[in-house]
Design a protein around this motif. Structure first.
Motif, mmCIF file in Angstrom:
data_model
loop_
_atom_site.group_PDB
_atom_site.id
_atom_site.type_symbol
_atom_site.label_atom_id
_atom_site.label_comp_id
_atom_site.label_asym_id
_atom_site.label_seq_id
_atom_site.Cartn_x
_atom_site.Cartn_y
_atom_site.Cartn_z
ATOM 1 N N ARG A 512 -83.604 12.340 27.526
ATOM 2 C CA ARG A 512 -83.048 10.863 28.087
ATOM 3 C C ARG A 512 -82.521 10.907 29.514
ATOM 4 O O ARG A 512 -82.075 12.275 29.877
ATOM 5 N N VAL A 513 -82.641 10.091 30.147
ATOM 6 C CA VAL A 513 -81.873 10.054 31.637
ATOM 7 C C VAL A 513 -81.191 8.695 31.829
ATOM 8 O O VAL A 513 -81.688 7.645 31.319
ATOM 9 N N ILE A 568 -78.328 10.694 35.938
ATOM 10 C CA ILE A 568 -77.659 11.562 35.184
ATOM 11 C C ILE A 568 -78.592 12.145 33.905
ATOM 12 O O ILE A 568 -79.224 11.273 33.193
ATOM 13 N N CYS A 569 -78.867 13.281 33.904
ATOM 14 C CA CYS A 569 -80.134 13.707 33.120
ATOM 15 C C CYS A 569 -79.514 14.341 31.739
ATOM 16 O O CYS A 569 -78.294 14.981 31.706
ATOM 17 N N ASP A 573 -73.128 11.961 25.808
ATOM 18 C CA ASP A 573 -72.698 10.841 25.203
ATOM 19 C C ASP A 573 -72.131 9.654 26.439
ATOM 20 O O ASP A 573 -72.061 10.076 27.482
ATOM 21 N N ASP A 574 -71.491 8.583 26.039
ATOM 22 C CA ASP A 574 -71.184 7.649 26.996
ATOM 23 C C ASP A 574 -69.856 7.872 27.824
ATOM 24 O O ASP A 574 -69.648 7.182 28.720
ATOM 25 N N ALA A 575 -69.340 8.987 27.400
ATOM 26 C CA ALA A 575 -68.027 9.262 27.793
ATOM 27 C C ALA A 575 -68.110 9.640 29.297
ATOM 28 O O ALA A 575 -67.101 9.432 30.124
ATOM 29 N N ILE A 576 -69.421 10.015 29.936
ATOM 30 C CA ILE A 576 -69.386 10.242 31.186
ATOM 31 C C ILE A 576 -69.069 8.980 32.193
ATOM 32 O O ILE A 576 -68.525 9.020 33.370
ATOM 33 N N VAL A 603 -75.725 0.916 33.673
ATOM 34 C CA VAL A 603 -76.619 1.870 33.167
ATOM 35 C C VAL A 603 -77.827 1.409 32.399
ATOM 36 O O VAL A 603 -77.780 0.295 31.607
ATOM 37 N N ALA A 604 -78.792 2.074 32.754
ATOM 38 C CA ALA A 604 -80.307 1.773 32.104
ATOM 39 C C ALA A 604 -80.771 3.160 31.696
ATOM 40 O O ALA A 604 -80.717 4.296 32.530
ATOM 41 N N TYR A 605 -81.267 3.437 30.524
ATOM 42 C CA TYR A 605 -81.359 4.454 29.895
ATOM 43 C C TYR A 605 -83.182 4.655 30.003
ATOM 44 O O TYR A 605 -83.817 3.825 29.649
ATOM 45 N N PHE A 606 -83.620 6.039 30.232
ATOM 46 C CA PHE A 606 -84.838 5.995 30.319
ATOM 47 C C PHE A 606 -85.142 6.770 28.851
ATOM 48 O O PHE A 606 -84.516 7.830 28.564
#
Length: 646
Positions: A512-513, A568-569, A573-576, A603-606
């Motif tokens: 995921r990215v 962010i590669c 988790d979402d704590a970042i 935030v959008a996830y790949f």
């Protein structure tokens, strides 16, 4: 027909009554024949017909007919007037609706001002530009505008207004600053025109519009700052950086040229901006055709243009100039070259002097070496020793590739140089030179063959110069194209490349990215309170903090203004995202005081199994960031396929 002698006075009175009855009739049925007979024909009297009535009452009947025609005509005219008024009202209504649609479409605030009474009428958009609802500004008068406009702009506005009222200008046109309800200045384009005057000639009603041009002003300021830095850099690069444009009609110009162009041609950049023909008048007449031909060939093939020629400089006399430029086809069919010009007069003279007397070549500032037909060193000049550290005894008899190589990683001779010498007897290009103390440095190198009396190759003369500084400048120019000049982190162009590489890697690895877009909250008040220099320090500090939060291999970029983007590669988790917001939220200490900003993060996830590209992810993350700002700021929102969820 009755005998007229039978019609007595009583009968005549009865006929008059009949006529009156006819005139007064409103359309009811009337038996004229029977009435006539009953009036004029006594019992057993001869009949009295229409012809007798017509002969006796002709004028009265004509008048009656005329009145009927006039009445019908008036009804017809009234119907035409009614239809015309209805059409005019419909046209006015349509025009008003179109005008309202135009005003709404252009997002223009409108104003109507009576210069005699001070009455001011505004629309809702006028108030929205400065952050208000129209009702909040009531009571509205010219004092409403004076209360919001920047004090420094009032006098200029009044001056322009007086000039317009005095018919010195066709319109009142001014760009002013106005105080927004949220505590910052917005730029407004204020434009209007006097429409009416009083009976004694005094200005009365004036109508105009307000347009919000804050974004344009901000973009213009950023562009001007970047251009200033670029011009300062280009002014300190040896030679001249330039753009050369050739249109389909054969007209040429220099859309851009650095200050060094004056040392090349003796013209300022402004003198060549619209017309480059004067340059060709400075080129040596024996070289004009060669320069023109080489330009046309480069335009035809879109190959890099390289040419050396003589210029008759008004102050320096005859100079040798060498130019290199890359062409690009423009949408209108014109060709635009980007390149640089250097004065190679000294290098050219050194070459000529080498042919005449080898004893003087040692004074050249460029490194010069002489090799035999097999490229083994025979002699070197003083500059060669100073540049490389090798003395003649160190290299005598060694092949040239022991010093000059294609790349530092592969110590091999240049195939391009060998091919050029074989085909043309000369070659010019860039190689790497080895230092005796270790390491390599870039050089610009020219090699020519020297022939003996039998017209066979006897020697090669190589002239080279250290271009480390030029490469440094080129690298700086490249960084300007890929890195944000204020913060030093990647800009939008480099961010797009990093995102593409990250997505390619994620697809192959099945990872995921997270693509993040973040706008700073409450940044404009920092600029307004402490100034733009303090605002720049805040932007730099935020960039440093973001770089410290993410891990190695992730990307932090500034897209412009107070907008940042992150890749962010494979996040654990979402704590970042909370750490990112915590880092931004920490107060920033400035010389003028303390600045407190926060971030609205989207935030959008790949996902490897979804057909997503970088542009789509950036749009999704940007939409999520907008939702964060709308929801109260200082928070993170993750984009979902059907909705945006926090």
């Amino acid at each position: 027909m009755p005998d007229p002698h039978y019609i007595n006075l009583r009968t005549q009175d009865q006929l008059s009554g009949l006529v009156v009855t006819l005139v007064a009739s409103q359309g009811g049925h009337f038996d004229i024949a029977n009435a006539t007979v009953s009036v004029v024909s006594p019992p057993n009297a001869p009949s009295f017909g229409w012809l007798d009535i017509w002969h006796k009452y002709t004028l009265m009947l004509v008048i009656l007919a005329v009145l009927m025609v006039v009445t019908i005509g008036l009804v017809f005219v009234l119907m035409l007037v009614y239809r015309r008024e209805r059409r005019v009202r419909r046209q006015n209504r349509d025009s008003r609706q179109r005008l309202e649609s135009i005003i709404d479409g252009t997002q223009a605030g409108t104003w109507e001002w009576n210069l005699q009474t001070g009455e001011l009428r505004l629309n809702e958009r006028w108030a929205q530009i400065v952050g208000y609802q129209l009702a909040e500004l009531e009571p509205i008068s010219i004092q409403t505008w004076l209360r919001l406009v920047h004090p420094d702009d009032v006098n200029v506005s009044e001056k322009l207004l007086k000039q317009h009222v005095a018919d010195e200008h066709s319109h009142y046109d001014f760009e002013a600053r106005m105080w927004h309800k949220d505590g910052y200045w917005v730029w407004v384009h204020d434009r209007g025109r006097l429409a009416t005057r009083t009976a004694d000639g005094k200005p009365e009603w004036m109508f105009g519009t307000h347009l919000d041009i804050t974004a344009r002003r901000r973009a213009q300021a950023e562009r001007d700052a970047w251009l200033t830095r670029f011009r300062e850099l280009s002014a300190n690069i040896p030679g001249g950086l330039y753009q050369y444009r050739l249109d389909t009609e054969g007209n040429s110009s220099f859309p851009f040229a650095s200050d060094g162009i004056r040392d090349i041609y003796g013209f300022s950049a402004d003198e060549l901006l619209e017309d480059a023909s004067a340059v060709f008048q400075r080129i040596h007449r024996d070289d004009v055709q060669g320069v023109s031909t080489s330009i046309q060939q480069s335009a035809r093939t879109l190959a890099t243009w390289r040419h050396a020629y003589r210029v008759l400089h008004p102050s320096y006399g005859e100079r040798w100039v060498e130019g290199t430029a890359t062409p690009k086809l423009q949408p209108d069919g014109a060709i635009l070259w980007h390149g640089y010009l250097t004065d190679i007069t000294e290098l050219k003279r050194a070459r000529d002097q080498l042919r005449l007397a080898a004893s003087v070549y040692d004074a050249s500032r460029e490194g010069i070496c002489i090799t035999d037909r097999r490229h083994r060193f025979i002699d070197v000049n003083r500059a060669f020793v100073e540049l490389t550290g090798y003395e003649l005894d160190d290299v005598r008899g060694a092949f040239s590739e022991s010093v000059f190589v294609e790349t530092p990683d592969a110590a091999t001779p240049s195939d391009a140089m060998m091919a050029g010498l074989e085909q043309a007897g000369r070659w010019r290009g860039e190689l790497w030179a080895k230092r005796d103390a270790g390491g390599y440095f870039p050089v610009e190198l020219s090699v020519v063959e020297v022939y003996d009396e039998k017209n066979t190759v006897a020697h090669h003369v190589t002239v080279f110069s250290d271009i480390s500084e030029r490469k440094k400048y080129e690298k700086e120019l490249s960084e300007m194209a890929h890195f944000d000049p204020l913060t030093g982190i990647p800009n939008r162009r480099l961010f797009a490349e990093c995102l593409r590489h990250a997505l390619d890697s994620a697809r192959s690895q099945g990872e995921r990215v997270a693509v993040c877009m973040m706008d700073l909250d409450h940044f404009k008040p920092v600029n307004d309170k402490y100034g733009h220099e303090a605002g720049d320090k805040v932007l730099i500090e935020v960039a440093r903090r973001l770089e410290r939060v993410v891990k190695y291999g992730d990307t932090v970029a500034r897209l412009g203004g107070d907008e940042y983007a992150l890749v962010i590669c494979n996040p654990d988790d979402d704590a970042i995202f909370d750490r990112i917001l915590d880092a931004v939220r920490e107060p920033i200490v400035l010389a003028q005081g303390q600045a407190c900003v926060s971030g609205s993060l989207g935030v959008a996830y790949f996902e490897p199994d979804r057909p997503q590209d970088g542009d789509l992810l950036m749009r999704q993350a940007d939409q999520a960031a907008y939702e964060s700002k709308s929801a109260g700021r200082d928070r993170v929102t993750v984009y979902e396929s059907e909705s945006v969820e926090q």
